[in-house]
Write a protein that holds these residues in place. Structure first.
Motif, short mmCIF file in Angstrom:
data_model
loop_
_atom_site.label_atom_id
_atom_site.label_comp_id
_atom_site.label_asym_id
_atom_site.label_seq_id
_atom_site.Cartn_x
_atom_site.Cartn_y
_atom_site.Cartn_z
N GLY A 135 8.84 11.68 4.11
CA GLY A 135 9.85 12.39 3.32
C GLY A 135 9.62 12.34 1.83
N THR A 136 8.75 11.43 1.40
CA THR A 136 8.56 11.21 -0.04
C THR A 136 7.10 11.43 -0.44
N THR A 137 6.54 12.58 -0.05
CA THR A 137 5.15 12.85 -0.40
C THR A 137 4.97 12.90 -1.92
N VAL A 150 0.86 -1.17 0.00
CA VAL A 150 0.00 0.00 0.00
C VAL A 150 0.90 1.23 0.00
N ASP A 151 1.08 1.86 -1.16
CA ASP A 151 2.23 2.77 -1.33
C ASP A 151 2.01 3.65 -2.56
N ALA A 152 2.65 4.83 -2.58
CA ALA A 152 2.71 5.62 -3.81
C ALA A 152 3.74 5.04 -4.77
N HIS A 153 4.68 4.28 -4.23
CA HIS A 153 5.84 3.79 -5.01
C HIS A 153 5.82 2.26 -5.11
N THR A 154 6.48 1.76 -6.16
CA THR A 154 6.57 0.31 -6.31
C THR A 154 7.74 -0.29 -5.54
N LEU A 209 2.08 -0.91 4.88
CA LEU A 209 1.44 0.40 4.69
C LEU A 209 2.48 1.50 4.76
N ASP A 210 2.77 2.09 3.61
CA ASP A 210 3.69 3.23 3.51
C ASP A 210 2.85 4.51 3.67
N VAL A 211 3.30 5.40 4.55
CA VAL A 211 2.53 6.63 4.81
C VAL A 211 2.21 7.39 3.52
N ASP A 212 3.12 7.32 2.54
CA ASP A 212 2.90 8.13 1.33
C ASP A 212 1.81 7.58 0.41
N PHE A 213 1.21 6.44 0.76
CA PHE A 213 -0.03 6.00 0.10
C PHE A 213 -1.10 7.09 0.25
MN MN Z 1 6.37 5.28 -0.83
#
Ligand code: MN
Ligand code: ARG
Ligand code: MN
Length: 306
Positions: free
Chosen positions: A239-241, A122-126, A225-229
């Protein structure tokens, strides 16, 4: 359920300092109490400490803090393997490099239990770089490639005894993929639901198809769960919004559906950087999301289905 809180004060995989304080912020935001209020038994196993590191280097000179990450991955593989034998381990991060070791250890337990391991990313990034392809050198960008057994880690990261089948990995919330990750992901069997899929079909529909797949296979399910999701407007402490993330309501729905599935056997909460937070709101949101995953509901009767 016996929830075991395991603090992972790791920040060597991220570009900015601060994730080291993540476990403390989650405790301060009341994670243990929220779980106990739901009737769970809670053991806080404290924070892990980094063992002595080697002096290993990689030909890709961009790679940062390799000795530290290797030591963390080795330690976390052992701890995740041991603590997943019984109860529900909840890893309090720490940057996303931690999930390299955590998932490797969980896969070992799953194989002993003769169950396939599934991972919901669950993330913005792969986070699908290898040591060769990472341009930033930040090793929170590599865990999925490692635990699915992609080439390029041999001789650097600990040997992977139980790779996770890429077909058992599902990503949701994706909206930032580097060119080399993109071509590697396209060649893999990983299911990727980007933000467009969520906008078009709704987060409920995309998640339901994965839950049905895990259920049909009799799998164990790890949630990372990555916060930037989350959209930076509701979860600034990372740090990676990336703009255009999941809403408060979408994130809770994910957690509630996962709870109803009864499939989740472990969780990690990663990339929280309390130094970037506003009065602890991101830590508090993560605690509330974890509570939803562990059974908190608005009413003590099922939501009415129309
Ligand atoms: Mn991420
Ligand atoms: N793909 C970018 C990189 O490799 C960003 C990775 C962000 N990962 C994370 N776990 N926040 O640098
Ligand atoms: Mn990540």
């Amino acid at each position: 359920m016996h929830c075991k809180l395991i603090g992972v004060p790791l920040q060597d995989g991220a570009s900015q300092l601060g994730c080291e304080m993540g476990p403390s912020a989650l405790r301060t935001a009341g994670l243990a109490g929220a779980l106990a209020d739901l009737g769970h038994q809670v053991s806080d196993l404290g924070n892990l400490a980094l063992p002595p590191v080697s002096d290993i280097t990689h030909p890709n000179t961009a790679v940062r803090r390799l000795p530290q990450i290797v030591a963390w991955v080795e330690l976390l593989t052992k701890i995740a393997h041991r603590e997943s034998a019984e109860g529900m381990p909840i890893f309090l991060g720490g940057d996303h490099a931690m999930s390299a070791g955590i998932v490797a250890g969980l896969a070992r337990t799953a194989s002993e239990k003769q169950r396939p391991l599934f991972v919901l990313w669950v993330d913005a990034h792969t986070d699908f770089h290898t040591l060769e392809t990472t341009g930033s050198g930040n090793l929170h960008g590599v865990p999925v490639a490692y635990f699915t057994g992609q080439p390029g880690f041999d001789g650097y990261f600990p040997p992977l005894t139980h790779p996770v089948d890429p077909a058992n990995v599902c990503m949701i919330g994706i909206r930032s993929v580097d060119p080399q990750e993109r071509s590697a992901i396209n060649k893999s069997d990983i299911t990727v639901h980007d933000m467009r899929a969520i906008d078009e079909h709704g987060v409920g529909a995309v998640l339901r198809s994965f839950i049905e797949k895990v259920e049909a296979a009799g799998g164990l399910l790890h949630v990372s769960l990555d916060v930037d999701f989350l959209d930076p407007s509701v979860a600034p402490a990372v740090g990676t919004t990336v703009p255009g993330g999941a809403t408060f309501r979408e994130a809770h729905l994910v957690m509630e559906m996962l709870h109803d599935s009864g499939l989740v056997t472990s969780l990690d909460l990663v990339e929280l950087n309390p130094f970037l937070d506003e009065r602890g709101r991101t830590a508090t949101l993560l605690v509330d999301l974890t509570a939803s995953l562990m059974g908190r509901t608005v009413l003590d009767r099922p939501t009415r289905r129309f």
